[in-house]
Design an enzyme around this catalytic site. Structure first.
Site, PDB file in Angstrom:
ATOM      1  N   ASP A 148      29.783  30.468  29.067  1.00  0.00           N
ATOM      2  CA  ASP A 148      28.436  29.320  30.547  1.00  0.00           C
ATOM      3  C   ASP A 148      27.393  28.635  29.753  1.00  0.00           C
ATOM      4  O   ASP A 148      27.059  29.155  28.115  1.00  0.00           O
ATOM      5  CB  ASP A 148      28.342  30.251  31.571  1.00  0.00           C
ATOM      6  CG  ASP A 148      27.467  31.385  31.327  1.00  0.00           C
ATOM      7  OD1 ASP A 148      26.716  31.815  31.910  1.00  0.00           O
ATOM      8  OD2 ASP A 148      27.219  32.017  29.834  1.00  0.00           O
TER       9      ASP A 148
ATOM     10  N   ASP B 185      37.708  32.157  36.557  1.00  0.00           N
ATOM     11  CA  ASP B 185      37.004  32.996  35.916  1.00  0.00           C
ATOM     12  C   ASP B 185      36.814  33.966  37.065  1.00  0.00           C
ATOM     13  O   ASP B 185      36.161  33.186  38.139  1.00  0.00           O
ATOM     14  CB  ASP B 185      35.979  32.613  35.167  1.00  0.00           C
ATOM     15  CG  ASP B 185      34.408  32.116  35.730  1.00  0.00           C
ATOM     16  OD1 ASP B 185      34.256  31.139  35.899  1.00  0.00           O
ATOM     17  OD2 ASP B 185      33.873  33.399  35.626  1.00  0.00           O
TER      18      ASP B 185
ATOM     19  N   CYS C  22      53.407  47.457  40.253  1.00  0.00           N
ATOM     20  CA  CYS C  22      52.971  46.889  38.978  1.00  0.00           C
ATOM     21  C   CYS C  22      53.144  47.939  38.029  1.00  0.00           C
ATOM     22  O   CYS C  22      54.277  49.106  38.044  1.00  0.00           O
ATOM     23  CB  CYS C  22      51.903  47.311  39.034  1.00  0.00           C
ATOM     24  SG  CYS C  22      50.932  46.624  37.472  1.00  0.00           S
TER      25      CYS C  22
ATOM     26  N   CYS D 194      52.221  47.956  34.711  1.00  0.00           N
ATOM     27  CA  CYS D 194      51.175  47.677  33.733  1.00  0.00           C
ATOM     28  C   CYS D 194      51.240  49.097  33.438  1.00  0.00           C
ATOM     29  O   CYS D 194      51.412  50.299  33.541  1.00  0.00           O
ATOM     30  CB  CYS D 194      49.840  47.494  34.291  1.00  0.00           C
ATOM     31  SG  CYS D 194      48.990  48.535  35.085  1.00  0.00           S
TER      32      CYS D 194
ATOM     33  N   CYS E 252      49.677  52.144  35.840  1.00  0.00           N
ATOM     34  CA  CYS E 252      50.643  52.063  36.748  1.00  0.00           C
ATOM     35  C   CYS E 252      52.444  53.264  36.012  1.00  0.00           C
ATOM     36  O   CYS E 252      52.675  53.576  36.286  1.00  0.00           O
ATOM     37  CB  CYS E 252      51.413  50.804  37.336  1.00  0.00           C
ATOM     38  SG  CYS E 252      49.204  50.276  38.673  1.00  0.00           S
TER      39      CYS E 252
ATOM     40  N   HIS F 237      44.268  47.847  34.822  1.00  0.00           N
ATOM     41  CA  HIS F 237      45.022  47.329  36.530  1.00  0.00           C
ATOM     42  C   HIS F 237      44.365  46.233  37.169  1.00  0.00           C
ATOM     43  O   HIS F 237      45.624  45.225  37.231  1.00  0.00           O
ATOM     44  CB  HIS F 237      45.331  49.201  37.160  1.00  0.00           C
ATOM     45  CG  HIS F 237      45.680  48.102  38.158  1.00  0.00           C
ATOM     46  ND1 HIS F 237      47.563  48.030  38.457  1.00  0.00           N
ATOM     47  CD2 HIS F 237      45.841  47.956  39.493  1.00  0.00           C
ATOM     48  CE1 HIS F 237      47.756  47.476  39.667  1.00  0.00           C
ATOM     49  NE2 HIS F 237      46.735  47.330  40.857  1.00  0.00           N
TER      50      HIS F 237
HETATM   51  C1  LIG Z   1      30.839  30.882  33.667  1.00  0.00           C
HETATM   52  C2  LIG Z   1      30.999  29.060  33.770  1.00  0.00           C
HETATM   53  C3  LIG Z   1      29.932  28.044  33.035  1.00  0.00           C
HETATM   54  O1  LIG Z   1      28.563  28.137  34.193  1.00  0.00           O
HETATM   55  C4  LIG Z   1      27.886  27.000  33.977  1.00  0.00           C
HETATM   56  O2  LIG Z   1      27.166  27.249  32.151  1.00  0.00           O
HETATM   57  N1  LIG Z   1      27.417  26.346  34.994  1.00  0.00           N
HETATM   58  C5  LIG Z   1      27.854  27.668  36.386  1.00  0.00           C
HETATM   59  N2  LIG Z   1      27.768  28.226  36.633  1.00  0.00           N
HETATM   60  C6  LIG Z   1      28.580  28.918  38.364  1.00  0.00           C
HETATM   61  C7  LIG Z   1      28.620  30.277  37.875  1.00  0.00           C
HETATM   62  C8  LIG Z   1      29.587  30.416  39.403  1.00  0.00           C
HETATM   63  N3  LIG Z   1      30.174  31.547  39.277  1.00  0.00           N
HETATM   64  C9  LIG Z   1      30.181  31.114  41.127  1.00  0.00           C
HETATM   65  N4  LIG Z   1      31.258  32.226  42.271  1.00  0.00           N
HETATM   66  C10 LIG Z   1      31.162  33.462  41.787  1.00  0.00           C
HETATM   67  N5  LIG Z   1      29.953  29.844  41.638  1.00  0.00           N
HETATM   68  C11 LIG Z   1      29.742  29.279  40.758  1.00  0.00           C
HETATM   69  C12 LIG Z   1      28.850  27.943  40.800  1.00  0.00           C
HETATM   70  C13 LIG Z   1      28.390  27.700  38.776  1.00  0.00           C
HETATM   71  C14 LIG Z   1      28.160  26.746  38.618  1.00  0.00           C
HETATM   72  O3  LIG Z   1      28.354  25.460  39.933  1.00  0.00           O
HETATM   73  N6  LIG Z   1      27.421  26.280  37.868  1.00  0.00           N
HETATM   74 ZN   LIG Z   2      49.298  48.287  37.191  1.00  0.00          ZN
END
Ligand SMILES: C=CCOC(=O)Nc1nc2cc3[nH]c(NC)nc3cc2c(=O)[nH]1
Ligand SMILES: [Zn+2]
Length: 375
Positions: free
Chosen positions: A95, A269, A307, A309, A312, A338
């Protein structure tokens, strides 16, 4: 050499419009729709690379903000890059640090130049700009890098969301200019615009005009109701090119992964599976189960009878509950294994349902048993 990352469309589900694809990267292929385990500090907590391969994870995510703070991107570069450092030879996505700065650090100040903040580790005054974010990600050597963006809080005024997306667009342009290794590392842009249809359209059009190899949808899963998240996807995804990967950040729970796939998302993710595993909560085909609960003290069956895995096949609820209660780390290794396997298996089921043109039926069958997660 051509593009570092390309998207191969295999087919579209006739029943749902979801798509089956492959993302080709310098470190291998990702079957999509795909769930990416999160390895924030260069490790998917308590899992070895071999175990991640056993469950057939194709790609993992690591965090620029954390690695910048510790051990430092120069150290990782000297180690030969993140793949070498953590002994993971499959794709890695990093990120940009944007979101982490906002969610972890104190005293942050945002300006056109970038974000000034204090380290959540030792309070040091630090600064990340689009250029700095690219420098760090180039040093880490990830296959997919994310542009430095601002994820507006939820809710946000229309005027704030508009100012913010326009800065995110200007930052994306600066990221493109600063990117030193475009043939080896793909830079994805992040669409913002809050919960406003006109702003989402503006952000998508501005970013797709710069022809990035892939696009993420940011600014979601930030506390908004799920139906609102799905509505934003419904009017944002159509503005993203069909021949590039689409990545929905920070999502999600099993129901959100299925609903997002139905709406044309290719990559997801989420820290949920690894995070809840550490407090003894597991996902099963019948919904969530808190294995530390006393009622499992003498339950000698598997976490999930359906499951297959490693956890399990070899260990009982009673044993895992005992380990968790005794604070034995093997316990959270078993629940983590798991939970990750559960989500990766769910995505294998989603891909198979797309092949059979029955993803809406798959959703109904899955939800009838699993239910809908509260987050
Ligand atoms: C992670 C990958 C790349 O992330 C970035 O470089 N920038 C970025 N990350 C986010 C991560 C988030 N997690 C959630 N909820 C758990 N909402 C999110 C929104 C963003 C976002 O708008 N920008
Ligand atoms: Zn399992």
């Amino acid at each position: 050499m051509g593009l570092a990352v390309t998207y191969e469309h295999i087919k579209t589900c006739k029943q749902s419009g979801a798509r089956l694809g492959r993302v080709h990267t310098p470190h291998g292929v990702i079957e999509t729709p795909a769930f990416m385990p999160v390895g924030t500090q260069a490790t998917v907590k308590t899992m070895s690379p071999e175990e991640l391969k056993q469950m057939d994870a194709h790609i993992i995510l690591s965090n620029t903000y954390h690695l910048f703070l510790r051990p430092g991107h120069e150290t990782v570069k000297k180690a030969g890059g993140l793949h070498r450092f953590m002994n993971w030879d499959r794709p890695i996505l990093t990120d940009s640090g944007g979101f982490q700065v906002f969610s972890l650090s104190e005293m942050r100040k945002i300006s056109e130049e970038g974000v000034q903040f204090r380290s959540h580790l030792n309070g040091d005054k630090l600064f990340i700009s689009p250029e700095k974010s690219i420098e760090i990600q180039n040093a880490l050597g990830s296959d997919i890098m994310m542009a430095f963006d601002e994820c507006p809080p939820y809710p946000a005024e229309h005027s704030y969301a508009k100012q913010s997306l326009e800065r995110t667009t200007r930052w994306a342009e600066r990221c493109l200019k600063a990117h030193a290794r475009p043939n080896d590392q793909a830079l994805f842009a992040i669409v913002q615009g809050g919960m406003y249809e006109d702003l989402r359209k503006q952000s998508a059009l501005e970013l797709t005009s710069m022809d990035f190899p892939g696009y993420a949808i940011g600014g979601l899963s930030v506390g908004e109701p799920k139906p609102l998240m799905y509505e934003v996807l419904d009017y944002t995804v159509p503005y993203l090119p069909a021949n590039k990967p689409r990545y929905l950040m920070g999502v999600g729970s099993p129901d959100a992964l299925v609903e997002g796939s139905i709406r044309g998302i290719d990559m997801f993710d989420c820290v949920l599976p690894t995070r809840i595993a550490r407090n003894g909560t597991v996902m099963t085909s019948e919904g969530r189960l808190v294995v530390r609960n006393a009622k499992f003290a003498e339950d000698f069956g598997p976490l999930d009878p359906e499951c297959s895995c490693y956890t399990c096949r070899n260990y009982s609820r009673a044993y895992i509950r005992h380990l968790i209660k005794a604070d034995e780390t093997f316990g959270i290794r078993l629940t983590t294994y798991h939970n990750l396997h559960f989500l990766l298996e769910l995505m294998r089921g989603v891909r198979q349902a797309i092949r059979e043109d029955r993803l809406l039926d798959f959703r109904d069958e899955f939800f009838a048993k699993y239910g809908i997660d509260e987050n």
